[in-house]
Design a protein around this motif. Structure first.
Motif, PDB file in Angstrom:
ATOM      1  N   PRO A  82      27.035  44.840  36.655  1.00  0.00           N
ATOM      2  CA  PRO A  82      27.883  44.520  35.508  1.00  0.00           C
ATOM      3  C   PRO A  82      29.364  44.449  35.874  1.00  0.00           C
ATOM      4  O   PRO A  82      30.176  43.971  35.077  1.00  0.00           O
ATOM      5  CB  PRO A  82      27.624  45.677  34.534  1.00  0.00           C
ATOM      6  N   GLU A  83      29.713  44.884  37.077  1.00  0.00           N
ATOM      7  CA  GLU A  83      31.111  44.797  37.525  1.00  0.00           C
ATOM      8  C   GLU A  83      31.495  43.399  38.002  1.00  0.00           C
ATOM      9  O   GLU A  83      32.659  43.161  38.319  1.00  0.00           O
ATOM     10  CB  GLU A  83      31.362  45.805  38.643  1.00  0.00           C
ATOM     11  N   THR A  84      30.534  42.488  38.080  1.00  0.00           N
ATOM     12  CA  THR A  84      30.839  41.111  38.468  1.00  0.00           C
ATOM     13  C   THR A  84      31.685  40.447  37.389  1.00  0.00           C
ATOM     14  O   THR A  84      31.292  40.401  36.225  1.00  0.00           O
ATOM     15  CB  THR A  84      29.529  40.330  38.680  1.00  0.00           C
ATOM     16  N   ARG A  85      32.857  39.946  37.775  1.00  0.00           N
ATOM     17  CA  ARG A  85      33.758  39.263  36.816  1.00  0.00           C
ATOM     18  C   ARG A  85      34.310  38.011  37.473  1.00  0.00           C
ATOM     19  O   ARG A  85      34.902  38.076  38.544  1.00  0.00           O
ATOM     20  CB  ARG A  85      34.940  40.160  36.420  1.00  0.00           C
ATOM     21  N   LEU A  86      34.150  36.883  36.794  1.00  0.00           N
ATOM     22  CA  LEU A  86      34.772  35.646  37.276  1.00  0.00           C
ATOM     23  C   LEU A  86      36.174  35.476  36.717  1.00  0.00           C
ATOM     24  O   LEU A  86      36.958  34.680  37.238  1.00  0.00           O
ATOM     25  CB  LEU A  86      33.908  34.437  36.897  1.00  0.00           C
ATOM     26  N   PRO A  91      38.545  37.204  41.501  1.00  0.00           N
ATOM     27  CA  PRO A  91      37.215  37.439  40.936  1.00  0.00           C
ATOM     28  C   PRO A  91      36.425  38.448  41.776  1.00  0.00           C
ATOM     29  O   PRO A  91      36.721  38.640  42.957  1.00  0.00           O
ATOM     30  CB  PRO A  91      36.546  36.060  40.970  1.00  0.00           C
ATOM     31  N   GLN A  92      35.466  39.096  41.154  1.00  0.00           N
ATOM     32  CA  GLN A  92      34.599  40.008  41.909  1.00  0.00           C
ATOM     33  C   GLN A  92      33.138  39.646  41.677  1.00  0.00           C
ATOM     34  O   GLN A  92      32.687  39.550  40.548  1.00  0.00           O
ATOM     35  CB  GLN A  92      34.809  41.470  41.493  1.00  0.00           C
ATOM     36  N   ILE A  93      32.432  39.444  42.779  1.00  0.00           N
ATOM     37  CA  ILE A  93      30.989  39.214  42.748  1.00  0.00           C
ATOM     38  C   ILE A  93      30.341  40.448  43.376  1.00  0.00           C
ATOM     39  O   ILE A  93      30.729  40.851  44.479  1.00  0.00           O
ATOM     40  CB  ILE A  93      30.608  37.972  43.587  1.00  0.00           C
ATOM     41  N   ARG A  94      29.407  41.064  42.660  1.00  0.00           N
ATOM     42  CA  ARG A  94      28.688  42.198  43.258  1.00  0.00           C
ATOM     43  C   ARG A  94      27.218  42.113  42.880  1.00  0.00           C
ATOM     44  O   ARG A  94      26.872  41.951  41.714  1.00  0.00           O
ATOM     45  CB  ARG A  94      29.277  43.530  42.794  1.00  0.00           C
ATOM     46  N   ASP A 110      35.202  38.754  46.854  1.00  0.00           N
ATOM     47  CA  ASP A 110      36.180  38.180  45.919  1.00  0.00           C
ATOM     48  C   ASP A 110      36.162  36.652  46.014  1.00  0.00           C
ATOM     49  O   ASP A 110      37.068  35.980  45.512  1.00  0.00           O
ATOM     50  CB  ASP A 110      37.587  38.732  46.171  1.00  0.00           C
ATOM     51  N   LEU A 111      35.127  36.104  46.676  1.00  0.00           N
ATOM     52  CA  LEU A 111      34.943  34.656  46.891  1.00  0.00           C
ATOM     53  C   LEU A 111      36.039  34.065  47.782  1.00  0.00           C
ATOM     54  O   LEU A 111      36.184  32.858  47.869  1.00  0.00           O
ATOM     55  CB  LEU A 111      34.872  33.891  45.554  1.00  0.00           C
ATOM     56  N   GLN A 112      36.832  34.959  48.422  1.00  0.00           N
ATOM     57  CA  GLN A 112      37.856  34.470  49.360  1.00  0.00           C
ATOM     58  C   GLN A 112      37.679  35.189  50.696  1.00  0.00           C
ATOM     59  O   GLN A 112      36.763  34.888  51.435  1.00  0.00           O
ATOM     60  CB  GLN A 112      39.250  34.692  48.772  1.00  0.00           C
ATOM     61  N   ASP A 113      38.570  36.156  50.977  1.00  0.00           N
ATOM     62  CA  ASP A 113      38.522  36.809  52.295  1.00  0.00           C
ATOM     63  C   ASP A 113      37.646  38.046  52.309  1.00  0.00           C
ATOM     64  O   ASP A 113      37.139  38.436  53.340  1.00  0.00           O
ATOM     65  CB  ASP A 113      39.945  37.224  52.723  1.00  0.00           C
TER      66      ASP A 113
END
Length: 326
Positions: A82-86, A91-94, A110-113
């Protein structure tokens, strides 16, 4: 994305590999699109979907891959945090996976580094299902053929350990009461555990085996559904520990059971993959016959969209989507 009428699917997405598992995020990610993850032989792909059923400007379906995560081994189960936030910056993907090497892997990106993963060791046999605590997402529960259910923190420390009497097939977390966990065992018993006292508080009986999959209805948490043998079974836990309703549906044994997230009377089941195809059935408790029958080439996995009466199944280099009636 084309409408695919040959197998009466509503939509399909082409994938680079066989799809072993597919999972819509059950949580609001702060974006108008839906997050979906699917697992292949050695990677996990995270993408977004938008459907014409929710947005008139979309023709059919729009799918976009956000990131491919190298996994190195076959993916058997995926759970979203539930901590995934676009809508966060960044952004955070977990999400967490279970793999054929009996390990859990927790991915955070974070869809980046920033792309991290942690491996959780402890199960001594195949892991069949896993789930995040739905409110804070600070714990993960997993069930295994090693006859245990384990609860982990995000560092991979074991916080609770329940000894089962047979293989653990499904695990679900109560959406509001964060201390209640449901565990379904292959021997046909479904138990509810209190995570504070670490005791079983209630059990249900199928009276038939093998129980392959069970699910907690989030629209009405007194309802539990499962598949065992060739049948689906439904309980109302306020009434009895035995099923109130059951019906034979799959000649070749049933494999998965999932409740719709938008209607407490709607659910889907899949049969075992046959030589060429898997049968998907969508059922409505008000109807004696399935309201939708679909087939997927050797399909696996089953997941419902968070806000639409739409479900998806993985298959050979494809994800199949079916839209049904409420």
């Amino acid at each position: 994305m084309k409408q695919d009428s040959t197998r009466n699917t509503s939509y399909t997405v082409d994938c680079e590999d066989y799809v072993h598992v597919v999972k819509f995020s059950p949580f609001d990610s702060g974006d108008s699109c839906s997050l979906i993850a699917y697992g292949g032989n050695n990677y996990v792909v995270v993408g977004t979907c938008r459907f014409q059923e929710e947005d008139a400007e979309v023709e059919g379906m729009q799918y976009k891959t956000l990131r491919t995560f190298h996994h190195g081994i076959r993916v058997d189960a995926i759970a979203w945090s539930p901590e995934t936030r676009l809508d966060a910056i960044p952004p955070q993907i977990r999400f967490c996976t279970a793999a054929s090497d009996r390990k859990l892997r927790l991915f955070t990106s974070d869809l980046q580094d920033k792309n991290e993963f942690k491996t959780f060791d402890g199960h001594s046999d195949y892991i069949n299902d896993l789930v995040f605590a739905p409110n804070e997402g600070q714990e993960i529960a997993s069930v295994s053929d090693d006859h245990t259910c384990r609860v982990w923190d995000l560092e991979g420390n074991e916080k609770a350990h329940f000894v089962l009497r047979s293989s653990g097939m499904s695990v679900c977390w109560h959406p509001e009461e964060a201390f209640k966990l449901m565990v379904a065992e292959k021997n046909g018993t479904i138990r509810f555990y209190d995570l504070i006292t670490q005791q079983a508080i209630l059990s249900l009986e199928c009276e038939q085996t093998p129980l392959m999959s069970a699910d907690w209805c989030l629209k009405n948490t007194f309802k539990i559904g499962a598949v065992a043998g060739n049948d689906w079974l439904i309980w109302d836990i306020t009434r009895s520990s035995y099923p109130q309703d059951k019906r034979p549906v799959h000649v070749d044994r049933a494999r998965l059971f999932r409740w719709s997230r938008v209607n407490e009377n709607l659910f889907a089941t899949t049969g075992y993959p046959g030589k060429t195809s898997t049968q998907l059935l969508v059922h409505h408790l008000g109807h004696p016959q399935p309201i939708l029958t679909g087939t997927a080439a050797v399909g696996s996995g089953l997941t419902w969209h968070r806000t639409l009466p739409l479900c998806a199944v993985g298959g050979d280099h494809k994800i199949f989507f079916w839209v049904t009636e409420m």
